[in-house]
Design a protein around this motif. Sequence first.
Motif, PDB file in Angstrom:
ATOM      1  N   GLN A  83       0.824  -1.216   0.000  1.00 26.46           N
ATOM      2  CA  GLN A  83       0.000   0.000   0.000  1.00 26.46           C
ATOM      3  C   GLN A  83       0.850   1.255   0.000  1.00 26.46           C
ATOM      4  N   ALA A  84       1.935   1.202   0.762  1.00 25.91           N
ATOM      5  CA  ALA A  84       2.794   2.385   0.877  1.00 25.91           C
ATOM      6  C   ALA A  84       3.500   2.683  -0.436  1.00 25.91           C
ATOM      7  N   ALA A  85       3.664   1.649  -1.271  1.00 25.86           N
ATOM      8  CA  ALA A  85       4.422   1.838  -2.509  1.00 25.86           C
ATOM      9  C   ALA A  85       3.649   2.690  -3.512  1.00 25.86           C
ATOM     10  N   GLU A  86       2.364   2.798  -3.338  1.00 27.98           N
ATOM     11  CA  GLU A  86       1.572   3.448  -4.373  1.00 27.98           C
ATOM     12  C   GLU A  86       0.591   4.450  -3.804  1.00 27.98           C
ATOM     13  N   ARG A 123       1.037   7.954  -4.884  1.00 25.40           N
ATOM     14  CA  ARG A 123       1.305   9.274  -5.459  1.00 25.40           C
ATOM     15  C   ARG A 123       0.791   9.468  -6.872  1.00 25.40           C
ATOM     16  N   GLY A 124       0.810   8.412  -7.706  1.00 21.13           N
ATOM     17  CA  GLY A 124       0.487   8.621  -9.116  1.00 21.13           C
ATOM     18  C   GLY A 124      -0.807   9.402  -9.341  1.00 21.13           C
ATOM     19  N   THR A 125      -0.703  10.499 -10.047  1.00 18.81           N
ATOM     20  CA  THR A 125      -1.916  11.225 -10.422  1.00 18.81           C
ATOM     21  C   THR A 125      -1.847  11.542 -11.913  1.00 18.81           C
ATOM     22  N   ALA A 126      -2.997  11.641 -12.516  1.00 17.20           N
ATOM     23  CA  ALA A 126      -3.046  12.004 -13.928  1.00 17.20           C
ATOM     24  C   ALA A 126      -2.554  13.450 -14.057  1.00 17.20           C
ATOM     25  N   SER A 127      -1.737  13.712 -15.040  1.00 20.82           N
ATOM     26  CA  SER A 127      -1.196  15.067 -15.202  1.00 20.82           C
ATOM     27  C   SER A 127      -2.309  16.023 -15.642  1.00 20.82           C
ATOM     28  N   LEU A 142      -3.040  15.674 -19.254  1.00 16.15           N
ATOM     29  CA  LEU A 142      -3.897  14.538 -19.626  1.00 16.15           C
ATOM     30  C   LEU A 142      -5.370  14.881 -19.367  1.00 16.15           C
ATOM     31  N   LYS A 143      -5.616  15.515 -18.235  1.00 11.96           N
ATOM     32  CA  LYS A 143      -7.001  15.892 -17.910  1.00 11.96           C
ATOM     33  C   LYS A 143      -7.558  16.835 -18.969  1.00 11.96           C
ATOM     34  N   ARG A 200      -6.526  17.141 -22.032  1.00  9.15           N
ATOM     35  CA  ARG A 200      -6.651  16.418 -23.291  1.00  9.15           C
ATOM     36  C   ARG A 200      -7.963  15.628 -23.320  1.00  9.15           C
ATOM     37  N   ILE A 201      -8.248  14.968 -22.224  1.00  8.09           N
ATOM     38  CA  ILE A 201      -9.455  14.135 -22.175  1.00  8.09           C
ATOM     39  C   ILE A 201     -10.715  15.003 -22.224  1.00  8.09           C
TER      40      ILE A 201
END
Lengths: 107, 207
Positions: free
Chosen positions: A78-81, A83-87, A90-91, A93-94
């Motif tokens: 759980q601690a390993a992940e 932070r990842g957020t969509a830039s 990207l938001k 663009r979508i």
Amino acid sequence: MKPFDRLRKLFGSIGRGEHRDGADDGMISCEEAKTRLFEFLDGELAEISHDEVERHVELCKACYPRLQFERHFLDALQAAEDRGTASPELKDRILKVLAKESANDSF
Amino acid sequence: MTSENEDTPAAAGGDSVHRVSFIEEAIPHMDAVYRFALRLTGTQDGAEDLVQDTFLRAYRAWDQYTPGTRCKSWLFTICRNVFLRQHERRQRHDEIVQETAQEDAASLSHEAPVFAASKDSDPEGAFFKSIVDEEILEAIDDLPNEYRMAVILSDLEDLSYNEIAEIMEIPVGTVKSRLFRGRRQLQKRLHGYAVEMGYISGTVGDQ
């Protein structure tokens, strides 16, 4: 469980090794506790079953390290992940793609 | 809960309502979908394309989404399907799945070979805390697809077995066996790494 009871149980279990079926205190066996351990840690057991495993692993000297082992493992995952957020790009663009899609579909 | 219906038009004439509700309900889950996609594809570019495809398909199928149900799970289902379809073009998606639905999830929980191997030197598995995040993520990335999905959805995204079963379109019993099997594989690899790095004594690959 009151702290005093917990201590008494902990000391009581020292030197006894694994619990067997039908142990005098009515606990489930080590076998059963281990079999349900992942489901216990995942919060997937029904209340009664959860309480049985909880009581067992808290009091059983043989199973407590095993609980900690699985817990440390799952905590590390759980601690390993987190932070990842969509830039923002990207938001953007979508949202543009969706706007274009709406435009194409409108009459 | 199936997502695939590319022919569904956006709500005719109700475009703004359609769009507003999608933006309010679906867009906030973009970070979670992105993380899922990143673990599935392994690259930022791949993940961004996958997220874009996912949201486009979700938008087209938005009429089929039931308001108030778990939107994140619904998006993950679409994301998984898009990924598998892309992935299948390059290779058969399923390297491993031969197990039956109920394949001994209980014994996978019960048996813990790495715990047995490190019992003397580190009985509580404190070594897991020393392993850098990158190594953990890499180990997850290297799992076979179907184990990897179960591990990501449960251990990184904290979804329930039922939600994972819906997303992966498999019975809950199969979720458990894939998840537990994936976890055991990860433990083995992380233990090997910890031994190699000298965090713990033992023999690499002695399982």
